[in-house]
Design a protein around this motif. Structure first.
Motif: not given
Length: 136
Positions: A1-10, A23-25, A37-42, A46-51
Motif C-alpha cells: 500500500i505504501l509503495i503505491d502512494r510513493l510511486d504516485l507521489a514520485f 513526508l509525514t508519519g 523516514s522510510a518513505m524518504s529513504n525510498f 529513486s533520485g529525489v534530492p534531499n533538499d
C-alpha cells in the motif's frame, strides 16, 4: 500500500519541477524508523534530492499527519497535492479542508482485498478525526 502512494507521489513530483515532498508519519509500534523516514529513504534512492524532501516524524494518526503538515506549509493558500490510499482519501480530504488547507486529492489504488480489510476500521476513525478537525 505504501509503495503505491510513493510511486504516485514520485510521478507527481517529476511533473512539477518546483515541488517539495512533505513526508509525514511517526514511529508506530516496535518500528525503529518513522514512516516518514522510510518513505524518504525510498524516494532518495529513486533520485529525489534531499533538499526537496521535508520530514514530519511525529504524527501517529491522520489528524496529526495533517495538523503537523499544516504547520510546515508557509503559504496556506497554495495548492497542495494530497497523496494517500483510495480508501483513506475521503477522511484525509475532509480533515485537510477543515484545517484550512487547499488540497488536490490524489488517491493511490489499493487492491480489493486490502481495501476491504482497511475500510472496516476506516469508518470509526473517520468520525473521530472529522470531529477533531471541525473543532480545531
Amino acid at each position: 500500500i505504501l509503495i503505491d502512494r510513493l510511486d504516485l507521489a514520485f510521478n507527481l513530483y517529476r511533473k512539477n519541477k518546483n515541488a517539495k515532498l512533505i513526508l509525514t508519519g511517526g514511529t508506530i509500534g516496535k518500528n525503529s524508523i518513522s514512516e516518514a523516514s522510510a518513505m524518504s529513504n525510498f524516494l532518495l534512492e529513486s533520485g529525489v534530492p534531499n533538499d526537496d524532501i521535508v520530514l514530519e516524524n511525529e504524527a501517529t494518526s491522520t489528524f496529526e499527519n495533517i495538523k503537523f503538515t499544516r504547520e510546515l506549509i508557509q503559504d496556506k493558500s497554495k495548492k497542495v497535492a494530497l497523496v494517500t490510499s483510495d480508501f483513506h482519501i475521503s477522511r484525509a480530504l475532509v480533515i485537510s479542508k477543515n484545517m484550512g488547507l487547499n488540497v488536490i486529492p490524489y488517491p493511490s489504488n489499493t487492491t480489493l482485498l486490502d481495501k476491504t480489510k482497511r475500510l472496516i476500521g476506516e469508518y470509526p476513525r473517520f468520525l473521530v478525526d472529522i470531529t477533531r478537525s471541525a473543532i480545531y
